[in-house]
Design a protein around this motif. Structure first.
Motif, PDB file in Angstrom:
ATOM      1  N   ILE A   1      43.303  37.111  41.314  1.00 22.18           N
ATOM      2  CA  ILE A   1      44.420  38.011  40.996  1.00 22.18           C
ATOM      3  C   ILE A   1      45.383  38.195  42.171  1.00 22.18           C
ATOM      4  O   ILE A   1      46.414  38.841  42.018  1.00 22.18           O
ATOM      5  N   GLY A   2      45.050  37.633  43.325  1.00 20.65           N
ATOM      6  CA  GLY A   2      45.980  37.636  44.449  1.00 20.65           C
ATOM      7  C   GLY A   2      45.897  38.841  45.367  1.00 20.65           C
ATOM      8  O   GLY A   2      46.041  38.696  46.568  1.00 20.65           O
ATOM      9  N   SER A   3      45.702  40.032  44.824  1.00 21.11           N
ATOM     10  CA  SER A   3      45.652  41.247  45.637  1.00 21.11           C
ATOM     11  C   SER A   3      44.703  42.252  45.007  1.00 21.11           C
ATOM     12  O   SER A   3      44.781  42.524  43.805  1.00 21.11           O
ATOM     13  N   LEU A   4      43.855  42.845  45.830  1.00 22.87           N
ATOM     14  CA  LEU A   4      42.948  43.878  45.330  1.00 22.87           C
ATOM     15  C   LEU A   4      43.692  45.144  44.939  1.00 22.87           C
ATOM     16  O   LEU A   4      43.156  45.982  44.221  1.00 22.87           O
ATOM     17  N   ASP A   5      44.932  45.288  45.370  1.00 25.08           N
ATOM     18  CA  ASP A   5      45.749  46.432  44.964  1.00 25.08           C
ATOM     19  C   ASP A   5      46.062  46.399  43.470  1.00 25.08           C
ATOM     20  O   ASP A   5      46.477  47.412  42.911  1.00 25.08           O
ATOM     21  N   ARG A   6      45.861  45.286  42.818  1.00 26.83           N
ATOM     22  CA  ARG A   6      46.103  45.179  41.379  1.00 26.83           C
ATOM     23  C   ARG A   6      44.964  45.762  40.550  1.00 26.83           C
ATOM     24  O   ARG A   6      45.101  45.941  39.343  1.00 26.83           O
ATOM     25  N   ILE A   7      43.832  46.062  41.181  1.00 24.85           N
ATOM     26  CA  ILE A   7      42.687  46.614  40.455  1.00 24.85           C
ATOM     27  C   ILE A   7      43.018  48.032  40.001  1.00 24.85           C
ATOM     28  O   ILE A   7      43.453  48.862  40.786  1.00 24.85           O
ATOM     29  N   THR A   8      42.817  48.287  38.710  1.00 24.15           N
ATOM     30  CA  THR A   8      43.048  49.620  38.156  1.00 24.15           C
ATOM     31  C   THR A   8      41.745  50.340  37.832  1.00 24.15           C
ATOM     32  O   THR A   8      41.749  51.557  37.640  1.00 24.15           O
ATOM     33  N   ARG A   9      40.636  49.597  37.767  1.00 22.78           N
ATOM     34  CA  ARG A   9      39.339  50.216  37.462  1.00 22.78           C
ATOM     35  C   ARG A   9      38.216  49.238  37.786  1.00 22.78           C
ATOM     36  O   ARG A   9      38.306  48.059  37.449  1.00 22.78           O
ATOM     37  N   ILE A  10      37.185  49.743  38.444  1.00 21.23           N
ATOM     38  CA  ILE A  10      35.934  48.988  38.538  1.00 21.23           C
ATOM     39  C   ILE A  10      35.162  49.375  37.282  1.00 21.23           C
ATOM     40  O   ILE A  10      34.820  50.538  37.088  1.00 21.23           O
ATOM     41  N   VAL A  11      34.936  48.416  36.405  1.00 21.40           N
ATOM     42  CA  VAL A  11      34.332  48.705  35.109  1.00 21.40           C
ATOM     43  C   VAL A  11      32.808  48.732  35.207  1.00 21.40           C
ATOM     44  O   VAL A  11      32.165  49.689  34.793  1.00 21.40           O
ATOM     45  N   LYS A  12      32.223  47.662  35.764  1.00 15.65           N
ATOM     46  CA  LYS A  12      30.769  47.578  35.794  1.00 15.65           C
ATOM     47  C   LYS A  12      30.291  46.764  36.976  1.00 15.65           C
ATOM     48  O   LYS A  12      30.906  45.768  37.345  1.00 15.65           O
ATOM     49  N   VAL A  13      29.188  47.206  37.521  1.00 16.03           N
ATOM     50  CA  VAL A  13      28.454  46.478  38.547  1.00 16.03           C
ATOM     51  C   VAL A  13      27.090  46.133  37.958  1.00 16.03           C
ATOM     52  O   VAL A  13      26.431  47.002  37.383  1.00 16.03           O
ATOM     53  N   THR A  14      26.710  44.878  38.082  1.00 14.67           N
ATOM     54  CA  THR A  14      25.360  44.476  37.718  1.00 14.67           C
ATOM     55  C   THR A  14      24.715  43.929  38.979  1.00 14.67           C
ATOM     56  O   THR A  14      25.287  43.071  39.651  1.00 14.67           O
ATOM     57  N   GLY A  15      23.549  44.459  39.290  1.00 16.55           N
ATOM     58  CA  GLY A  15      22.852  44.021  40.490  1.00 16.55           C
ATOM     59  C   GLY A  15      21.445  43.580  40.179  1.00 16.55           C
ATOM     60  O   GLY A  15      20.764  44.155  39.322  1.00 16.55           O
ATOM     61  N   PHE A  16      21.026  42.550  40.877  1.00 15.04           N
ATOM     62  CA  PHE A  16      19.688  41.988  40.723  1.00 15.04           C
ATOM     63  C   PHE A  16      18.983  42.084  42.070  1.00 15.04           C
ATOM     64  O   PHE A  16      19.551  41.697  43.091  1.00 15.04           O
ATOM     65  N   VAL A  17      17.769  42.591  42.063  1.00 12.01           N
ATOM     66  CA  VAL A  17      17.002  42.769  43.281  1.00 12.01           C
ATOM     67  C   VAL A  17      15.704  41.978  43.156  1.00 12.01           C
ATOM     68  O   VAL A  17      14.884  42.270  42.274  1.00 12.01           O
ATOM     69  N   ALA A  18      15.547  40.969  43.996  1.00 11.53           N
ATOM     70  CA  ALA A  18      14.290  40.229  44.029  1.00 11.53           C
ATOM     71  C   ALA A  18      13.281  41.130  44.716  1.00 11.53           C
ATOM     72  O   ALA A  18      13.429  41.467  45.887  1.00 11.53           O
ATOM     73  N   SER A  19      12.280  41.576  43.971  1.00 14.64           N
ATOM     74  CA  SER A  19      11.391  42.596  44.508  1.00 14.64           C
ATOM     75  C   SER A  19       9.948  42.350  44.116  1.00 14.64           C
ATOM     76  O   SER A  19       9.653  41.622  43.171  1.00 14.64           O
ATOM     77  N   THR A  20       9.071  42.991  44.871  1.00 13.66           N
ATOM     78  CA  THR A  20       7.651  42.912  44.572  1.00 13.66           C
ATOM     79  C   THR A  20       7.392  43.661  43.262  1.00 13.66           C
ATOM     80  O   THR A  20       8.178  44.534  42.874  1.00 13.66           O
ATOM     81  N   PRO A  21       6.300  43.344  42.574  1.00 11.33           N
ATOM     82  CA  PRO A  21       6.029  43.988  41.282  1.00 11.33           C
ATOM     83  C   PRO A  21       5.923  45.508  41.341  1.00 11.33           C
ATOM     84  O   PRO A  21       6.233  46.179  40.357  1.00 11.33           O
ATOM     85  N   ASP A  22       5.525  46.051  42.488  1.00 12.62           N
ATOM     86  CA  ASP A  22       5.361  47.503  42.590  1.00 12.62           C
ATOM     87  C   ASP A  22       6.597  48.222  43.131  1.00 12.62           C
ATOM     88  O   ASP A  22       6.616  49.444  43.209  1.00 12.62           O
ATOM     89  N   PHE A  23       7.652  47.480  43.474  1.00 10.32           N
ATOM     90  CA  PHE A  23       8.868  48.101  44.006  1.00 10.32           C
ATOM     91  C   PHE A  23       9.700  48.642  42.845  1.00 10.32           C
ATOM     92  O   PHE A  23      10.000  47.913  41.895  1.00 10.32           O
ATOM     93  N   THR A  24      10.065  49.916  42.913  1.00 11.52           N
ATOM     94  CA  THR A  24      10.846  50.536  41.834  1.00 11.52           C
ATOM     95  C   THR A  24      12.151  51.146  42.339  1.00 11.52           C
ATOM     96  O   THR A  24      12.785  51.919  41.632  1.00 11.52           O
ATOM     97  N   GLY A  25      12.576  50.771  43.542  1.00 11.02           N
ATOM     98  CA  GLY A  25      13.773  51.358  44.129  1.00 11.02           C
ATOM     99  C   GLY A  25      15.038  50.547  43.939  1.00 11.02           C
ATOM    100  O   GLY A  25      15.982  50.676  44.725  1.00 11.02           O
TER     101      GLY A  25
END
Length: 153
Positions: free
Chosen positions: A82-106
């Motif tokens: 989009i050329g410039s971050l100033d054009r952003i009008t809304r951050i709609v969604k963040v999706t994050g993935f965490v490679a973690s041990t089976p007992d990690f819940t944070g």
């Protein structure tokens, strides 16, 4: 200097160079007035600063910092289409993935590294929906990966 560029400078940050894809995809695409980024790893100068699982080789605190780095890389992907971050009008969604041990819940606390930085950079338009998902492994054994959906004008 753009308003977002000035805000990043106030925070002692900058948008890094666009990370090169590690497979057959593009870093970001536009659909209508939205940008969808590919998942971004915490690359610094083309290398991962750490590998392994959160809750074992990587601390939750370090992983939150890596999530913030993923976010900056995702913003680089947005800026590339989009050329410039100033054009952003809304951050709609963040999706994050965490490679973690089976007992990690944070996973939500790890992703706060990205979410809180969005608030610092964008203020009210940085408030977003979010998913924080624990996974067994991520590409290149990265501890965290973040993708964004943003609206722009």
């Amino acid at each position: 200097m753009s308003a977002i560029g000035a805000r990043l400078a106030e925070l002692g940050l900058s948008i890094p160079p666009l990370a090169k894809p590690v497979a057959a995809y593009v870093p970001a695409v536009i659909s209508g007035h939205h940008v969808f980024t590919a998942g971004q790893l915490p690359f610094v100068d083309g290398a991962l600063p750490a590998t392994g699982k959160v809750g074992a080789q990587v601390s939750a605190e370090d992983a939150a910092g890596y999530a913030a780095r993923c976010l900056l890389n995702a913003l680089a992907a947005v800026e590339s289409v989009i050329g410039s971050l100033d054009r952003i009008t809304r951050i709609v969604k963040v999706t994050g993935f965490v490679a973690s041990t089976p007992d990690f819940t944070g996973q939500p606390a790890v992703l706060n590294g990205a979410s809180e930085l969005l608030g610092e950079i964008f203020g009210e338009i940085g408030v977003h929906a979010r998913s924080a998902v624990g996974v067994a492994v991520l590409p290149l054994d990265a501890p965290v990966e973040v993708e964004l959906i943003v609206e722009f004008a």
